[in-house]
Design an enzyme around this catalytic site. Structure first.
Site, PDB file in Angstrom:
ATOM      1  N   CYS A  64     -10.073 -52.912  58.721  1.00  0.00           N
ATOM      2  CA  CYS A  64     -10.795 -54.149  59.034  1.00  0.00           C
ATOM      3  C   CYS A  64      -9.831 -55.341  59.061  1.00  0.00           C
ATOM      4  O   CYS A  64      -9.279 -55.727  58.026  1.00  0.00           O
ATOM      5  CB  CYS A  64     -11.885 -54.347  57.977  1.00  0.00           C
ATOM      6  SG  CYS A  64     -12.666 -55.963  57.977  1.00  0.00           S
TER       7      CYS A  64
ATOM      8  N   CYS B 295     -10.803 -58.283  56.877  1.00  0.00           N
ATOM      9  CA  CYS B 295     -10.593 -57.913  55.469  1.00  0.00           C
ATOM     10  C   CYS B 295      -9.145 -58.153  55.071  1.00  0.00           C
ATOM     11  O   CYS B 295      -8.864 -58.665  53.980  1.00  0.00           O
ATOM     12  CB  CYS B 295     -10.937 -56.445  55.232  1.00  0.00           C
ATOM     13  SG  CYS B 295     -12.657 -55.999  55.536  1.00  0.00           S
TER      14      CYS B 295
END
Length: 104
Positions: A29, A32
């Site tokens: 991600c 993230c």
């Protein structure tokens, strides 16, 4: 300074700290990865005041499902063992600080 959470230590981490910030993330991600250094800064800045933990949702699907996490990154803010606030997506350090300061 940062606890790596899983299903086995999740409850103990919540019980042993008044305010806990949990970062739910995954290695694939992009947002993230962008949020991770911000969470690291928060952990250093609030050391001794709150607990900061990270939980990889790929390795701990049960934790993500338990809190209805459908998108990552998701930050869960706990106070007294109860979910008090949630933030989804990439957020600024200032936004996180505002939530934490309201919980302290």
């Amino acid at each position: 300074m940062i606890t790596i959470l899983n299903e086995d230590n999740f409850e103990a981490t919540l019980a042993s700290n008044d305010v806990v910030l949990v970062d739910l993330w995954a290695s694939w991600c992009g947002p993230c990865r962008m949020l991770s250094p911000i969470v690291d800064d928060i952990a250093a800045e609030y050391d001794g005041k709150i607990a900061v933990a990270k939980c990889n949702v790929d390795d701990n699907e049960d934790v993500a499902a338990r809190f209805g996490v459908r998108n990552i990154p998701t930050l869960l803010f706990f106070k007294g063992g109860q979910l008090a606030e949630r933030s989804v997506g990439l957020v600024s350090k200032q936004d996180i600080q505002t939530i934490l300061n309201n919980l302290l």
